[in-house]
Design a protein around this motif. Sequence first.
Motif, short mmCIF file in Angstrom:
data_model
loop_
_atom_site.label_atom_id
_atom_site.label_comp_id
_atom_site.label_asym_id
_atom_site.label_seq_id
_atom_site.Cartn_x
_atom_site.Cartn_y
_atom_site.Cartn_z
N GLU A 1 5.58 24.17 -28.56
CA GLU A 1 4.22 24.38 -28.09
C GLU A 1 3.61 23.03 -27.72
OE1 GLU A 1 0.01 26.32 -29.68
OE2 GLU A 1 1.88 26.61 -30.81
N ARG A 2 2.91 23.01 -26.61
CA ARG A 2 2.39 21.74 -26.11
C ARG A 2 1.29 21.15 -27.00
NH1 ARG A 2 1.83 21.62 -19.51
NH2 ARG A 2 4.05 21.80 -19.01
N PHE A 3 1.36 19.86 -27.19
CA PHE A 3 0.27 19.08 -27.77
C PHE A 3 0.30 17.73 -27.08
CE2 PHE A 3 4.02 18.52 -30.41
CZ PHE A 3 4.08 17.16 -30.67
N ARG A 4 -0.78 16.97 -27.22
CA ARG A 4 -0.90 15.72 -26.48
C ARG A 4 -0.09 14.61 -27.12
NH1 ARG A 4 -6.83 14.03 -26.56
NH2 ARG A 4 -6.37 14.37 -28.76
N LEU A 5 0.38 13.70 -26.28
CA LEU A 5 1.05 12.51 -26.80
C LEU A 5 0.09 11.72 -27.69
CD1 LEU A 5 3.54 10.72 -26.86
CD2 LEU A 5 2.83 9.70 -24.70
N LEU B 1 8.46 18.48 -24.03
CA LEU B 1 8.09 19.58 -24.92
C LEU B 1 8.62 20.90 -24.39
CD1 LEU B 1 4.40 18.72 -25.93
CD2 LEU B 1 6.51 18.20 -27.16
N ASP B 2 8.55 21.08 -23.06
CA ASP B 2 9.06 22.32 -22.47
C ASP B 2 10.57 22.41 -22.65
OD1 ASP B 2 6.51 22.94 -21.71
OD2 ASP B 2 6.74 22.25 -19.64
N GLU B 3 11.28 21.29 -22.47
CA GLU B 3 12.73 21.28 -22.64
C GLU B 3 13.13 21.64 -24.06
OE1 GLU B 3 13.69 17.33 -21.49
OE2 GLU B 3 13.27 17.67 -19.36
N LEU B 4 12.30 21.23 -25.03
CA LEU B 4 12.59 21.49 -26.44
C LEU B 4 12.00 22.81 -26.92
CD1 LEU B 4 11.96 17.91 -27.87
CD2 LEU B 4 14.17 18.98 -27.40
N ALA C 1 2.02 9.32 -15.44
CA ALA C 1 3.47 9.50 -15.38
C ALA C 1 4.05 9.77 -16.77
CB ALA C 1 4.12 8.27 -14.76
N VAL C 2 3.57 9.04 -17.76
CA VAL C 2 4.05 9.25 -19.13
C VAL C 2 3.67 10.65 -19.61
CG1 VAL C 2 3.82 8.51 -21.53
CG2 VAL C 2 3.99 6.80 -19.71
N GLY C 3 2.45 11.08 -19.29
CA GLY C 3 2.01 12.41 -19.69
C GLY C 3 2.86 13.51 -19.08
N ASN C 4 3.23 13.34 -17.81
CA ASN C 4 4.09 14.34 -17.17
C ASN C 4 5.45 14.41 -17.85
OD1 ASN C 4 2.14 15.02 -15.27
ND2 ASN C 4 2.83 13.49 -13.79
N ARG D 1 11.66 16.02 -34.27
CA ARG D 1 12.43 16.79 -33.30
C ARG D 1 12.18 16.25 -31.89
NH1 ARG D 1 11.97 23.33 -32.14
NH2 ARG D 1 13.48 23.37 -30.41
N VAL D 2 10.93 15.88 -31.61
CA VAL D 2 10.61 15.33 -30.30
C VAL D 2 11.26 13.95 -30.13
CG1 VAL D 2 8.77 14.57 -28.77
CG2 VAL D 2 8.45 16.61 -30.15
N VAL D 3 11.14 13.11 -31.17
CA VAL D 3 11.75 11.78 -31.09
C VAL D 3 13.25 11.90 -30.87
CG1 VAL D 3 12.24 9.67 -32.37
CG2 VAL D 3 9.96 10.68 -32.48
N ASP D 4 13.88 12.76 -31.64
CA ASP D 4 15.33 12.90 -31.58
C ASP D 4 15.79 13.51 -30.26
OD1 ASP D 4 17.78 12.49 -32.97
OD2 ASP D 4 17.93 14.65 -33.29
N GLY D 5 14.95 14.35 -29.65
CA GLY D 5 15.34 15.02 -28.42
C GLY D 5 14.94 14.30 -27.15
#
Length: 367
Positions: free
Chosen positions: A292-296, A286-289, A277-280, A170-174
């Motif tokens: 729940e937050r988890f680390r890259l 994750l917020d847009e989708l 920058a990547v982390g931000n 879902r993250v990859v696709d979004g």
Amino acid sequence: MSNVQKRPNGSWRARYRDADGRDHARHFPRKIDAQRWLDEVTASIVTGRYVDPSKARTTLEEFYDDWSQRQLWATGTHVAMRRALTSCTFSDRPLASLRRSHVEAWVKSMVQAGLAPSTIRTRVMNVRAMLRAAVRDRALAEDPAEGVPLPRLRRREHAMTIPAPETVWRVVDGAPEWFRLYVALCAFAGLRVGETSGVQLGDVDFLRRQLHVQRQIQRDETGAVQATPPKHGSERTVSLPDELVEMIAWHVEHVGVRGSEQWLFMAKTGEPPLQDAVGNRWRRLLDELALERFRLHDLRHFYASGLIAAGCDVVTVQRALGHAKASTTLNTYSHLWPSAEDKTRAAAAGMMRESRGLPADRTAESG
């Protein structure tokens, strides 16, 4: 060479010469005091606890500035050591004045500031490396951090977050077009964030479906962006699934590559993206989708768990992740491998099915 001599003014001068040939002397009103001091110095030399008086007056920061210049460290190590020293509350104190209480107070301040136990432990270990170096250099009698209690770490199986496959996709696709491949390389090739930022088109062997991991992107001590070899010498070749190779080809065609080095990913600054920058961008995604937050970095754990679930052995997983030692892989992921009990249970279940004339891989029916 040492001696005690009476001076014309009636005081007593105790003198000794150290291993470097330098003279050290102190003056006392009584001969017994001069001899006692000289005996203490001699005992410290014999027991290996001798401290050079001139070095003992230097601060921890001054000692680090001199010592660090002689160390064969990677850029990331320099940055981590400097960060630990900067956070240290006693870096400006003379080495001779350091006490266990100073270290305890520093640890307590980090706990109160809400730092993670793993962060506190890493910083203390880095500062301890400086203190132990000072002991070896005869600038400090003993390590004042020895035995200082540190916050307990959670067990790896409880502290590690492994996202579900449907969440990963879902993250990859979004993700935005430029970021989609970045996330996929972390999830399906197990790359670290800095390694992903450092991928160039020439690192991809489309014919053999391989990715050569040979650099990472990080800041140097001045804050400048720098490409360096991967941590702990973890250059490696990662075997890629066909779908990921196709994603790379799509990215090259539609998003493009940047610069003479043909970077796959480029920040607005015109340089490969840094971890902050990547982390931000990851957290915003994750917020847009509404996830729940988890680390890259947890996508690397997802990749490792997938390899283990597929039956890959320790050495295979070690090489894929770029760990310097198999013990590192085991220490991190041992809880994911089937235990002896799991294997015994599976073997017994297979024997039961076979004895009943059922296929070995068929699920046993109730009743």
